[in-house]
Design a protein around this motif. Structure first.
Motif, PDB file in Angstrom:
ATOM      1  N   PRO A  98     -23.624   7.366  11.334  1.00  0.00           N
ATOM      2  CA  PRO A  98     -22.998   9.252  11.365  1.00  0.00           C
ATOM      3  C   PRO A  98     -22.310   9.536  12.291  1.00  0.00           C
ATOM      4  N   LYS A  99     -21.201   8.899  12.689  1.00  0.00           N
ATOM      5  CA  LYS A  99     -20.501   9.208  14.022  1.00  0.00           C
ATOM      6  C   LYS A  99     -19.031  10.197  13.537  1.00  0.00           C
ATOM      7  N   TYR A 100     -18.853  10.584  12.262  1.00  0.00           N
ATOM      8  CA  TYR A 100     -17.811  11.316  11.912  1.00  0.00           C
ATOM      9  C   TYR A 100     -18.093  12.780  12.018  1.00  0.00           C
ATOM     10  N   ASP A 101     -17.044  13.786  12.667  1.00  0.00           N
ATOM     11  CA  ASP A 101     -17.191  15.101  12.405  1.00  0.00           C
ATOM     12  C   ASP A 101     -16.635  15.734  11.062  1.00  0.00           C
ATOM     13  N   VAL A 102     -16.018  15.107  10.226  1.00  0.00           N
ATOM     14  CA  VAL A 102     -15.438  15.309   9.097  1.00  0.00           C
ATOM     15  C   VAL A 102     -15.343  14.124   8.258  1.00  0.00           C
ATOM     16  N   VAL A 103     -15.802  13.941   7.031  1.00  0.00           N
ATOM     17  CA  VAL A 103     -16.064  12.842   6.221  1.00  0.00           C
ATOM     18  C   VAL A 103     -15.164  13.549   4.844  1.00  0.00           C
ATOM     19  N   THR A 104     -14.154  12.901   4.423  1.00  0.00           N
ATOM     20  CA  THR A 104     -13.377  13.265   3.133  1.00  0.00           C
ATOM     21  C   THR A 104     -13.102  12.197   2.092  1.00  0.00           C
ATOM     22  N   SER A 105     -12.918  12.511   1.043  1.00  0.00           N
ATOM     23  CA  SER A 105     -12.385  11.443   0.002  1.00  0.00           C
ATOM     24  C   SER A 105     -11.426  12.488  -1.161  1.00  0.00           C
ATOM     25  N   PHE A 106     -10.506  11.785  -1.658  1.00  0.00           N
ATOM     26  CA  PHE A 106      -9.537  12.899  -2.312  1.00  0.00           C
ATOM     27  C   PHE A 106      -9.406  11.883  -3.716  1.00  0.00           C
ATOM     28  N   GLY A 107      -9.825  12.183  -4.559  1.00  0.00           N
ATOM     29  CA  GLY A 107      -9.648  11.165  -5.972  1.00  0.00           C
ATOM     30  C   GLY A 107     -10.319   9.891  -5.734  1.00  0.00           C
ATOM     31  N   PHE A 108     -11.700   9.975  -5.267  1.00  0.00           N
ATOM     32  CA  PHE A 108     -12.394   8.822  -5.304  1.00  0.00           C
ATOM     33  C   PHE A 108     -13.894   8.901  -6.179  1.00  0.00           C
ATOM     34  N   LEU A 109     -14.597  10.088  -5.862  1.00  0.00           N
ATOM     35  CA  LEU A 109     -15.842  10.415  -6.322  1.00  0.00           C
ATOM     36  C   LEU A 109     -15.843  10.276  -7.983  1.00  0.00           C
ATOM     37  N   GLU A 110     -14.656  10.486  -8.494  1.00  0.00           N
ATOM     38  CA  GLU A 110     -14.973  10.595 -10.020  1.00  0.00           C
ATOM     39  C   GLU A 110     -14.443   9.130 -10.580  1.00  0.00           C
ATOM     40  N   HIS A 111     -14.486   8.075  -9.840  1.00  0.00           N
ATOM     41  CA  HIS A 111     -14.151   6.713 -10.419  1.00  0.00           C
ATOM     42  C   HIS A 111     -15.769   6.111 -10.439  1.00  0.00           C
ATOM     43  N   PHE A 112     -16.785   6.883 -10.231  1.00  0.00           N
ATOM     44  CA  PHE A 112     -18.074   6.214 -10.458  1.00  0.00           C
ATOM     45  C   PHE A 112     -19.081   6.968 -11.133  1.00  0.00           C
ATOM     46  N   ASP A 113     -19.906   5.982 -11.875  1.00  0.00           N
ATOM     47  CA  ASP A 113     -21.001   6.858 -12.886  1.00  0.00           C
ATOM     48  C   ASP A 113     -22.012   7.410 -11.706  1.00  0.00           C
ATOM     49  N   ASN A 114     -22.497   6.655 -10.662  1.00  0.00           N
ATOM     50  CA  ASN A 114     -23.567   7.036  -9.832  1.00  0.00           C
ATOM     51  C   ASN A 114     -22.898   7.981  -8.848  1.00  0.00           C
ATOM     52  N   TYR A 115     -22.138   9.032  -9.014  1.00  0.00           N
ATOM     53  CA  TYR A 115     -21.560   9.941  -8.124  1.00  0.00           C
ATOM     54  C   TYR A 115     -22.276  10.724  -6.987  1.00  0.00           C
ATOM     55  N   GLU A 116     -23.751  10.941  -7.572  1.00  0.00           N
ATOM     56  CA  GLU A 116     -24.438  11.345  -6.639  1.00  0.00           C
ATOM     57  C   GLU A 116     -24.886  10.537  -5.486  1.00  0.00           C
TER      58      GLU A 116
END
Length: 255
Positions: free
Chosen positions: A112-130
């Protein structure tokens, strides 16, 4: 389980031309970029941001240029990582200010070393999105921010893209988890993790650029289809709900 396989991404990123940055004249880039600016603070000295699934790097460039973060990115396809490194260098970002990690972030031990974590167009490619959302949180410092965005293929967008898939042989609907593209579902996911919701909403209105019509082989069909979505955009250009809007974004504070 991931829906989209590695070959899909090799083929996709192999065709990307550089440089590739946010286009502020393009509505989708503009509304996503402005939402990030509105809700994520400018970096203090040496603060770092991470993008998961970062190719071709335009959001890393944005985070560096607009919000002053040093940037890291995860990419698990070699050509995508190479394109991203090349793009950042072409855009004159010093090598000391970024690191592109060629690895599957799901198999890495989160730090946990990041002040901001992002993804764009990534989460929706997974069944286990949670589980994937939780993994984003594990990379984020306390009081850091997580920003996740993805296209909305529900409502009218679903039927338009399904039509394109059927007549062109593309597999966009098949390669996305349509069920999770819902503001209420995302809000419940945030609540389940007991995190602070900063922003969550549909943005972008109806966006013709959401649909890639280049694979429609019949030129007459392609022409009329482009005319249809263009005319539709004049009516619903600023309509932001789950039936019309092109994008959904959520910003969470890891407090």
């Amino acid at each position: 389980m991931e829906i989209t396989d590695k070959k899909f991404w090799k083929d996709y990123w192999g065709e990307i031309k550089l440089p590739n940055k946010l286009d502020w004249t393009f509505k989708n880039d503009r509304v996503i970029g402005q939402t990030i600016i509105d809700y994520i603070p400018v970096a203090n000295k040496n603060q770092k941001a991470l993008e998961i699934g970062c190719a071709p790097g335009k959001w890393l460039i944005f985070l560096y240029e607009k919000l002053n973060y040093e940037v890291d990115g995860f990419e698990y396809v070699d050509i995508a990582a190479e394109k991203t490194r090349e793009n950042l260098l072409v855009c004159k970002i010093p090598e000391s200010k970024f690191n592109i990690i060629t690895a599957d972030f799901l198999t890495q031990l989160p730090v946990p070393k990041y002040d901001v974590v992002t993804s764009f167009g990534f989460l929706e490619h997974f069944d286990n999105y949670e589980d994937i959302f939780n993994k984003h949180l594990q990379y984020t410092k306390k009081d850091g921010y997580v920003a996740i965005g993805f296209p909305n293929f529900r409502g009218i967008n679903y039927y338009i893209q399904l039509f394109i898939d059927k007549i062109s042989g593309s597999c966009i609907i098949e390669n996305h988890n349509i069920n999770m593209m819902d503001k209420g579902i995302m809000r419940n996911m945030i609540k389940n993790e007991n995190k602070q919701e900063i922003f969550i909403d549909y943005i972008g209105g109806f966006e013709p650029a959401l649909f890639n019509t280049n694979n429609i082989k019949n030129s007459l069909v392609r022409f009329f289809f482009k005319a249809f979505v263009k005319s539709f955009s004049y009516i619903f250009n600023n309509t932001n709900n789950k039936y019309i809007a092109s994008y959904l974004i959520l910003i969470v504070k890891n407090d």
